[in-house]
Design an enzyme around this catalytic site. Structure first.
Site, PDB file in Angstrom:
ATOM      1  CE1 TYR A 139      -3.780   2.375   0.606  1.00  0.00           C
ATOM      2  CE2 TYR A 139      -2.367   3.322   2.313  1.00  0.00           C
ATOM      3  CZ  TYR A 139      -3.379   3.380   1.377  1.00  0.00           C
ATOM      4  OH  TYR A 139      -4.282   4.627   1.346  1.00  0.00           O
ATOM      5  CE  LYS A 157      -3.611   5.129  -1.898  1.00  0.00           C
ATOM      6  NZ  LYS A 157      -4.709   5.695  -2.781  1.00  0.00           N
TER       7      LYS A 157
HETATM    8  N1  LIG Z   1      -9.329   5.956   5.038  1.00  0.00           N
HETATM    9  C1  LIG Z   1      -8.247   6.469   5.600  1.00  0.00           C
HETATM   10  O1  LIG Z   1      -7.779   6.447   6.764  1.00  0.00           O
HETATM   11  C2  LIG Z   1      -7.371   6.691   4.088  1.00  0.00           C
HETATM   12  C3  LIG Z   1      -6.111   7.568   4.516  1.00  0.00           C
HETATM   13  C4  LIG Z   1      -5.334   7.900   3.529  1.00  0.00           C
HETATM   14  C5  LIG Z   1      -5.695   7.701   2.102  1.00  0.00           C
HETATM   15  N2  LIG Z   1      -6.898   7.107   1.979  1.00  0.00           N
HETATM   16  C6  LIG Z   1      -7.303   6.862   0.421  1.00  0.00           C
HETATM   17  O2  LIG Z   1      -8.643   7.447   0.291  1.00  0.00           O
HETATM   18  C7  LIG Z   1      -9.415   6.916  -0.646  1.00  0.00           C
HETATM   19  C8  LIG Z   1     -10.721   6.089  -0.364  1.00  0.00           C
HETATM   20  O3  LIG Z   1     -10.483   5.486   0.861  1.00  0.00           O
HETATM   21  P1  LIG Z   1     -11.706   5.064   1.911  1.00  0.00           P
HETATM   22  O4  LIG Z   1     -11.366   5.385   3.187  1.00  0.00           O
HETATM   23  O5  LIG Z   1     -12.840   5.790   1.469  1.00  0.00           O
HETATM   24  O6  LIG Z   1     -11.803   3.556   1.319  1.00  0.00           O
HETATM   25  P2  LIG Z   1     -13.162   2.366   1.498  1.00  0.00           P
HETATM   26  O7  LIG Z   1     -13.913   2.758   2.353  1.00  0.00           O
HETATM   27  O8  LIG Z   1     -12.481   1.137   1.348  1.00  0.00           O
HETATM   28  O9  LIG Z   1     -13.568   2.694  -0.030  1.00  0.00           O
HETATM   29  C9  LIG Z   1     -13.133   2.477  -1.112  1.00  0.00           C
HETATM   30  C10 LIG Z   1     -13.717   2.574  -2.512  1.00  0.00           C
HETATM   31  O10 LIG Z   1     -12.972   2.122  -3.501  1.00  0.00           O
HETATM   32  C11 LIG Z   1     -13.804   1.041  -4.020  1.00  0.00           C
HETATM   33  N3  LIG Z   1     -12.894   0.136  -4.891  1.00  0.00           N
HETATM   34  C12 LIG Z   1     -11.967  -0.837  -4.371  1.00  0.00           C
HETATM   35  N4  LIG Z   1     -11.489  -1.441  -5.207  1.00  0.00           N
HETATM   36  C13 LIG Z   1     -12.217  -1.007  -6.725  1.00  0.00           C
HETATM   37  C14 LIG Z   1     -11.778  -1.390  -7.868  1.00  0.00           C
HETATM   38  N5  LIG Z   1     -10.790  -2.296  -8.571  1.00  0.00           N
HETATM   39  N6  LIG Z   1     -12.428  -0.741  -8.853  1.00  0.00           N
HETATM   40  C15 LIG Z   1     -13.468   0.236  -8.513  1.00  0.00           C
HETATM   41  N7  LIG Z   1     -13.595   0.970  -7.117  1.00  0.00           N
HETATM   42  C16 LIG Z   1     -12.920  -0.063  -6.310  1.00  0.00           C
HETATM   43  C17 LIG Z   1     -14.694   0.315  -3.134  1.00  0.00           C
HETATM   44  O11 LIG Z   1     -15.648  -0.244  -3.785  1.00  0.00           O
HETATM   45  P3  LIG Z   1     -16.546  -1.666  -2.845  1.00  0.00           P
HETATM   46  O12 LIG Z   1     -17.468  -0.987  -2.178  1.00  0.00           O
HETATM   47  O13 LIG Z   1     -16.946  -2.421  -4.089  1.00  0.00           O
HETATM   48  O14 LIG Z   1     -15.487  -2.509  -2.123  1.00  0.00           O
HETATM   49  C18 LIG Z   1     -15.087   1.710  -2.292  1.00  0.00           C
HETATM   50  O15 LIG Z   1     -16.020   2.251  -3.058  1.00  0.00           O
HETATM   51  C19 LIG Z   1      -8.332   5.850  -1.016  1.00  0.00           C
HETATM   52  O16 LIG Z   1      -7.656   5.928  -2.280  1.00  0.00           O
HETATM   53  C20 LIG Z   1      -7.477   5.714   0.222  1.00  0.00           C
HETATM   54  O17 LIG Z   1      -6.319   4.982  -0.074  1.00  0.00           O
HETATM   55  C21 LIG Z   1      -7.720   6.646   2.805  1.00  0.00           C
END
Ligand SMILES: NC(=O)c1ccc[n+]([C@@H]2O[C@H](COP(=O)([O-])OP(=O)(O)OC[C@H]3O[C@@H](n4cnc5c(N)ncnc54)[C@H](OP(=O)(O)O)[C@@H]3O)[C@@H](O)[C@H]2O)c1
Length: 239
Positions: A162, A166
């Protein structure tokens, strides 16, 4: 004609909140989701709030799905003002030496090659908008400077696949920012912070509302907005 935005992985969490905010701001929202039932339900929930939201089937690691999505937006809109590469996966959360190569490849397919594939497929639409923004949703864990700094709060969050995916995505941001500047397309990385979502079993301490702030800001920036940068809601981050 109203402005339009595509958000990948927008059926829940940070992507969904970003879609809500941009819908509220008057954008036509293409709500990308890999699963039709989840995507449709999310689009209907936002449409019920009065926003112009259309579900777009889009699995970022499936070339045919990416191309079909771009073809549909070409037919129905002919341009795209903003693209938010938000979809990503954390991988297995295994210790670096136990994370399998197959898992790491899968993480890269979604987190690195996915945003490249989507940006390339939607490039003609972004160009047709005349002035457009691409936001790559990155992470503090993708900052090489921060991850090498023992005083960084998340120094110990050592996810091989991961974190390095990034960092690679940040490299993609810099490369595409240079390549697309002559076309009027700005490309930036956004760090939403540690956010309470399914991604981390809801252990994060920030809300999706706080997380969406920097993403929305970069996605709606005008021709005088930044490009080739890495930002959180407090300012510029070290690569
Ligand atoms: N949460 C954090 O603390 C955090 C911190 C830093 C960065 N981020 C970044 O923020 C972004 C969103 O994270 P989040 O926390 O909202 O994550 P999340 O709750 O896991 O949601 C991820 C989304 O991505 C979708 N997804 C996964 N694989 C996919 C694919 N192959 N094609 C299309 N869609 C796909 C998922 O769909 P499904 O529902 O179908 O699984 C879901 O809609 C990501 O880029 C993550 O790296 C998050």
């Amino acid at each position: 004609m109203s402005k339009s935005v595509l958000i990948t992985g927008a059926n829940k969490s940070i992507g969904y909140e970003t879609a809500r905010r941009l819908g509220e701001a008057g954008y036509r929202v293409w709500l990308g989701a890999r699963d039709a039932a989840r995507g449709q339900a999310a689009a209907e929930a936002l449409s019920a709030l009065g926003h112009d939201v259309r579900f777009l089937q889009l699995a970022v690691d499936d070339d045919a799905s990416v191309q079909a999505a771009a073809d549909r937006v070409t037919r129905e809109d002919g341009k795209l003002d903003a693209l938010i590469n938000n979809a990503a996966i954390p991988g297995s959360y295994a210790e670096p030496i136990n994370e399998t190569l197959a898992d790491i490849r899968h993480v890269y397919d979604v987190n690195v090659f996915g945003p490249i594939a989507v940006t390339k497929a939607f490039l003609p639409l972004l160009q047709a908008a005349g002035s457009a923004n691409v936001v790559n949703v990155s992470s503090g864990l993708g900052s090489l400077s921060l991850m090498a700094d023992q005083s960084y709060l998340f120094y110990g969050a050592n996810l091989l696949g991961y974190n390095s995916s990034k960092a690679a995505l940040n490299g993609v941001t810099i490369s595409l920012a240079k390549a697309l500047a002559p076309l009027g397309i700005r490309v930036n990385s956004a760090n939403p912070g540690y956010v309470k979502t399914d991604f981390n079993g809801h252990r994060g301490h920030r809300s999706v509302e706080e997380a969406a702030e920097i993403i929305v800001r970069l996605a709606t920036a005008g021709a005088d907005g930044p490009t080739g940068g890495f930002f959180d809601d407090e300012g510029v981050l070290a690569w």
